[in-house]
Design a protein around this motif. Structure first.
Motif, PDB file in Angstrom:
ATOM      1  N   ILE A 197      12.522  -1.730  -0.779  1.00 19.56           N
ATOM      2  CA  ILE A 197      12.194  -0.997  -2.005  1.00 19.56           C
ATOM      3  C   ILE A 197      13.399  -0.190  -2.479  1.00 19.56           C
ATOM      4  CG2 ILE A 197      10.735   0.801  -2.985  1.00 19.56           C
ATOM      5  CD1 ILE A 197       8.511  -0.096  -1.090  1.00 19.56           C
ATOM      6  N   VAL A 198      14.014   0.532  -1.553  1.00 20.74           N
ATOM      7  CA  VAL A 198      15.169   1.366  -1.908  1.00 20.74           C
ATOM      8  C   VAL A 198      16.344   0.499  -2.350  1.00 20.74           C
ATOM      9  CG1 VAL A 198      16.863   3.006  -1.016  1.00 20.74           C
ATOM     10  CG2 VAL A 198      14.442   3.261  -0.421  1.00 20.74           C
ATOM     11  N   GLY A 199      16.598  -0.575  -1.622  1.00 24.77           N
ATOM     12  CA  GLY A 199      17.697  -1.463  -1.995  1.00 24.77           C
ATOM     13  C   GLY A 199      17.470  -2.121  -3.346  1.00 24.77           C
ATOM     14  N   GLY A 200      16.240  -2.567  -3.607  1.00 22.00           N
ATOM     15  CA  GLY A 200      15.930  -3.174  -4.898  1.00 22.00           C
ATOM     16  C   GLY A 200      16.054  -2.182  -6.039  1.00 22.00           C
ATOM     17  N   ALA A 201      15.650  -0.923  -5.808  1.00 21.03           N
ATOM     18  CA  ALA A 201      15.765   0.100  -6.850  1.00 21.03           C
ATOM     19  C   ALA A 201      17.220   0.377  -7.188  1.00 21.03           C
ATOM     20  CB  ALA A 201      15.070   1.378  -6.396  1.00 21.03           C
ATOM     21  N   ALA A 202      18.066   0.464  -6.170  1.00 21.04           N
ATOM     22  CA  ALA A 202      19.490   0.712  -6.413  1.00 21.04           C
ATOM     23  C   ALA A 202      20.123  -0.428  -7.213  1.00 21.04           C
ATOM     24  CB  ALA A 202      20.218   0.894  -5.081  1.00 21.04           C
TER      25      ALA A 202
ATOM     26  N   ILE B 281      12.272  -5.125  -5.532  1.00 24.01           N
ATOM     27  CA  ILE B 281      11.500  -3.881  -5.442  1.00 24.01           C
ATOM     28  C   ILE B 281      10.012  -4.144  -5.657  1.00 24.01           C
ATOM     29  CG2 ILE B 281      11.983  -3.334  -7.867  1.00 24.01           C
ATOM     30  CD1 ILE B 281      11.779  -0.428  -7.217  1.00 24.01           C
ATOM     31  N   GLN B 282       9.673  -5.097  -6.515  1.00 28.39           N
ATOM     32  CA  GLN B 282       8.262  -5.411  -6.745  1.00 28.39           C
ATOM     33  C   GLN B 282       7.611  -6.013  -5.511  1.00 28.39           C
ATOM     34  OE1 GLN B 282       6.603  -6.895 -10.657  1.00 28.39           O
ATOM     35  NE2 GLN B 282       6.531  -8.781  -9.500  1.00 28.39           N
ATOM     36  N   ALA B 283       8.322  -6.921  -4.841  1.00 27.86           N
ATOM     37  CA  ALA B 283       7.789  -7.504  -3.604  1.00 27.86           C
ATOM     38  C   ALA B 283       7.569  -6.434  -2.550  1.00 27.86           C
ATOM     39  CB  ALA B 283       8.748  -8.577  -3.083  1.00 27.86           C
ATOM     40  N   GLY B 284       8.515  -5.500  -2.444  1.00 29.41           N
ATOM     41  CA  GLY B 284       8.388  -4.440  -1.455  1.00 29.41           C
ATOM     42  C   GLY B 284       7.225  -3.511  -1.738  1.00 29.41           C
ATOM     43  N   ILE B 285       7.044  -3.116  -3.003  1.00 28.07           N
ATOM     44  CA  ILE B 285       5.987  -2.168  -3.359  1.00 28.07           C
ATOM     45  C   ILE B 285       4.598  -2.773  -3.145  1.00 28.07           C
ATOM     46  CG2 ILE B 285       4.911  -1.006  -5.322  1.00 28.07           C
ATOM     47  CD1 ILE B 285       7.670  -0.295  -6.329  1.00 28.07           C
ATOM     48  N   ARG B 286       4.416  -4.023  -3.534  1.00 30.33           N
ATOM     49  CA  ARG B 286       3.104  -4.660  -3.362  1.00 30.33           C
ATOM     50  C   ARG B 286       2.732  -4.763  -1.888  1.00 30.33           C
ATOM     51  NH1 ARG B 286      -0.483  -4.676  -7.525  1.00 30.33           N
ATOM     52  NH2 ARG B 286       0.503  -5.284  -9.481  1.00 30.33           N
ATOM     53  N   ALA B 287       3.684  -5.189  -1.048  1.00 30.42           N
ATOM     54  CA  ALA B 287       3.407  -5.293   0.384  1.00 30.42           C
ATOM     55  C   ALA B 287       3.244  -3.917   1.018  1.00 30.42           C
ATOM     56  CB  ALA B 287       4.525  -6.071   1.073  1.00 30.42           C
ATOM     57  N   TYR B 288       3.964  -2.934   0.502  1.00 25.58           N
ATOM     58  CA  TYR B 288       3.873  -1.546   0.967  1.00 25.58           C
ATOM     59  C   TYR B 288       2.443  -1.029   0.805  1.00 25.58           C
ATOM     60  CZ  TYR B 288       5.560   3.371   1.215  1.00 25.58           C
ATOM     61  OH  TYR B 288       5.803   4.677   1.559  1.00 25.58           O
TER      62      TYR B 288
ATOM     63  N   ILE C 203      14.667   6.100  -9.930  1.00 23.14           N
ATOM     64  CA  ILE C 203      15.197   6.799  -8.747  1.00 23.14           C
ATOM     65  C   ILE C 203      14.218   7.881  -8.294  1.00 23.14           C
ATOM     66  CG2 ILE C 203      17.034   8.320  -7.932  1.00 23.14           C
ATOM     67  CD1 ILE C 203      18.944   6.792  -9.798  1.00 23.14           C
ATOM     68  N   LEU C 204      13.666   8.633  -9.242  1.00 25.88           N
ATOM     69  CA  LEU C 204      12.760   9.742  -8.913  1.00 25.88           C
ATOM     70  C   LEU C 204      11.455   9.238  -8.295  1.00 25.88           C
ATOM     71  CD1 LEU C 204      12.141  12.794  -9.103  1.00 25.88           C
ATOM     72  CD2 LEU C 204      11.196  12.348 -11.385  1.00 25.88           C
ATOM     73  N   THR C 205      10.801   8.285  -8.940  1.00 25.76           N
ATOM     74  CA  THR C 205       9.478   7.847  -8.472  1.00 25.76           C
ATOM     75  C   THR C 205       9.555   7.078  -7.158  1.00 25.76           C
ATOM     76  OG1 THR C 205       9.661   5.890  -9.895  1.00 25.76           O
ATOM     77  CG2 THR C 205       8.502   7.804 -10.783  1.00 25.76           C
ATOM     78  N   VAL C 206      10.522   6.184  -7.039  1.00 23.29           N
ATOM     79  CA  VAL C 206      10.669   5.435  -5.790  1.00 23.29           C
ATOM     80  C   VAL C 206      11.019   6.368  -4.646  1.00 23.29           C
ATOM     81  CG1 VAL C 206      12.090   3.720  -4.607  1.00 23.29           C
ATOM     82  CG2 VAL C 206      11.218   3.235  -6.890  1.00 23.29           C
TER      83      VAL C 206
END
Length: 632
Positions: A155-160, A214-221, A281-284
């Protein structure tokens, strides 16, 4: 035999927040004649312990694998509304990034000189990245074994990567012309313009790949952290966060931002990208900090993946073993997204074309500069329609979960005496040994509010039926484009589409997430399969094929692959029907939308094949026979 030091988890459980801090979950149980054979090598009962620690076999062993268990297993305990909000907050920043790309990406690329037919091929980046990136990220995150968790590093890597791509795309013209000017190139030459277009198209692909990470990470999260009976609620909060992100993104698009924030850029697209980057950056950051995953180092050593061919073999194996319910949801999504893809990427252009048509009729010989100015106003009209659409979607995401009954009830227990097994009624069961002399009555304001809201539920309106109705509604609205001839009527049409869009973002993900979470609980010994789970025969042996990352990746393939079909068909329609820029009567986008409505009819029929889950005692806790005997 004790596990080797290379494969075993740390000597003591890693530091985790929450009630599970000192008791990691048991990965799986296997039936065998020996009592100890049901405990695998990753079990807390087999880990090295300090000399002051009491022998686990001298304690009463709980049905959920924790020696000091005093109620629900922590990961299956009901989470607060505030927790679910923070868990899904990253979806807000993600959706703002998407809204900037979908509402302003097409006008921005057209302003660089790209044709409509080539624009349709550019947007193949989205489905292509969804087909390749999400399954790969899902599988890699399933196999991730670092203490930060399985999903948060991605998630963090995708956001960056998304933030970097947005900023480079917004400043593509300045970056390319400035770089080529070093070698003496004229900033206004055709070569520089062509290079700028190619550079922008390249970073559209990079941006789509980053957003899919980031979308894949958030859904699985969400699937990993939220308990089974709250998967529908968590996914409802996800679309609410996305709805807020849409509203913010489209509202910002209606305002002439460079007049108020000139230090962020001299164009609308530049300022929007800067704002989207800051909010992401803020929300993630808040979501990943506030909600902790369970430490994956207790999940055992994953299957080794030595290369790309191993990845594809593993993906094919997972597709073949896909649960029946999830397979049918994917079939519906395949046809549904052939229809949704043109709407998402061309609806602002559709509204804009209706707006500019009367001006082109009045003055068919406008200069290129006048056309550009007119299309800036048209883009704002399209963004205004999308803002109303976002408001409708958000309102539907708030209201619909109140009238559609949840599939699984929250955990509760019957009256019981001390040390007497209670009767579970919910998906996750209740405390196996508990003391509850009187039934719990609604006392708090939250309890009373929940009771009143339950009265709004329409018992016959299941989530699956509501999803089917949404497909029919979308098809009807697309057919109404034959009768839309003004900006106002087009805006009303787009607003009404917010209702089926809310269900499209909620129903399939809720159905799949609940199924994944339920099967995971069965695999780890927390639930016993019921007659409703007729395809769950070897759930304990399925392991990696049943994990959230890879299944959600496959589901995304069912969403992304049909978008390639939609892109090719859209390109062909544009090639046949589009008129030169500045010419009145161009209705090519309307025909693309009507094609999508036809596909929605097929998806409505396929939705009838999706199973209806029944919460009839399915929450019985699965306690291995040997453990029950020792507990008694």
């Amino acid at each position: 035999m004790a596990p080797s030091s290379a494969d075993s988890p740390p000597l003591h459980p890693p530091n985790m927040d929450g009630p599970a801090a000192s008791h990691p979950k048991v990965v799986s149980f296997r039936r065998a004649s020996s009592p100890m054979s049901i405990i695998n090598e990753q079990s807390p009962l087999m880990r090295p312990r300090a000399s002051t620690e009491v022998d686990p076999l001298l304690k009463i062993v709980s049905p959920l694998g924790s020696d000091d268990w005093e109620g629900l297993e922590p990961d299956e305990a009901t989470k607060s509304t505030w927790f679910l909000f923070l868990l899904t907050l990253g979806g807000l920043g993600l959706q703002i990034g998407w809204s900037v790309e979908t509402s302003n990406g097409s006008p921005y690329l057209l302003s660089l000189g790209l044709s409509k037919s080539l624009l349709a091929l550019v947007w193949i980046a989205g489905p292509l990245s969804g087909v390749l990136v999400q399954p790969y990220v899902g599988l890699k995150s399933d196999n991730c074994r670092i203490r930060w968790g399985k999903r948060r590093p991605f998630i963090v890597g995708g956001a960056a990567a998304t933030v970097l791509s947005l900023m480079i795309l917004a400043w593509a013209k300045e970056i390319v012309s400035g770089f080529l000017a070093i070698f003496g190139a004229d900033r206004d030459s055709q070569g520089v313009k062509t290079t700028t277009i190619l550079f922008a198209v390249l970073f559209v692909y990079v941006l789509d790949f980053a957003i899919n990470v980031i979308q894949a990470g958030i859904r699985a999260y969400i699937v990993d952290v939220a308990p089974t009976h709250q998967q529908e609620s968590a996914n409802a909060w996800m679309i609410r966060a996305s709805g807020i992100g849409n509203i913010m993104g489209y509202l910002a698009g209606m305002v002439k931002l460079p007049d108020y924030l000139p230090w962020l850029g001299d164009s609308q697209f530049k300022v929007l990208c800067a704002i989207a980057s800051f909010i992401m950056i803020l929300t993630v950051g808040v979501s990943c900090t506030a909600c902790q995953e369970r430490d994956p180092r207790w999940d055992g050593t994953p299957e080794a993946q030595d290369g790309l061919m191993d990845f594809f073999r593993s993906l094919i194996r997972s597709v073949r073993k896909l649960p029946l319910q999830i397979r049918r949801v994917c079939e519906v999504q395949f046809f549904a997204w052939i229809g949704w893809f043109p709407f998402l990427f061309y609806i602002s252009t559709y509204v804009g074309e209706i707006y500019v048509d009367s001006f082109f009729v009045a003055n068919p010989h406008m200069s290129p500069e006048e056309i550009d100015t007119l299309w800036e106003d048209a883009t704002r009209m399209g963004t205004r329609a999308l803002l109303v659409f976002a408001v409708t979607t958000f309102a539907a995401s708030v209201f619909l979960p109140f009238i559609i009954p949840p599939t699984y009830s929250a955990p509760r227990a019957d009256p019981a005496t001390p040390m007497t097994p209670t009767t579970p009624h919910s998906m996750t069961g209740s405390g196996y040994f508990s003391y509850n002399p009187t039934p719990r009555m609604p006392q708090t304001l939250s309890d009373r509010l929940s009771t009143y809201l339950a009265m709004l539920q329409i018992r016959s309106l299941t989530l699956r039926r509501a999803w089917m109705i949404s497909h029919i509604m979308f098809a009807v609205l697309m057919a109404l484009t034959f009768f839309v001839h003004s900006t106002l009527s087009a805006t009303v049409l787009v607003a009404l589409i917010g209702l089926p869009w809310a269900l499209t973002n909620w129903a399939p993900f809720a159905l799949i997430s609940s199924e994944i979470s339920k099967r995971d609980a069965m695999r780890r010994g927390f639930l016993r399969p019921t007659p409703n789970d007729h395809d769950v025969t070897d759930v304990e042996e399925q392991g990696g094929e049943d994990q959230a990352g890879v299944i959600l990746g496959i589901h995304n393939v069912a969403i992304a692959a049909p978008q390639v079909i939609a892109t090719l068909v859209s390109s062909a329609i544009f090639k046949m029907l589009q008129k030169p820029r500045g010419t009145p009567g161009d209705n090519s986008v309307a025909w693309v939308l009507r094609f999508g409505g036809c596909c929605a009819v097929v998806s409505a029929w396929l939705t009838l094949r999706v199973g209806e889950e029944k919460d009839d005692g399915i929450g019985e806790v699965a306690v291995p026979r040997e453990r029950r005997r020792r507990a008694s």
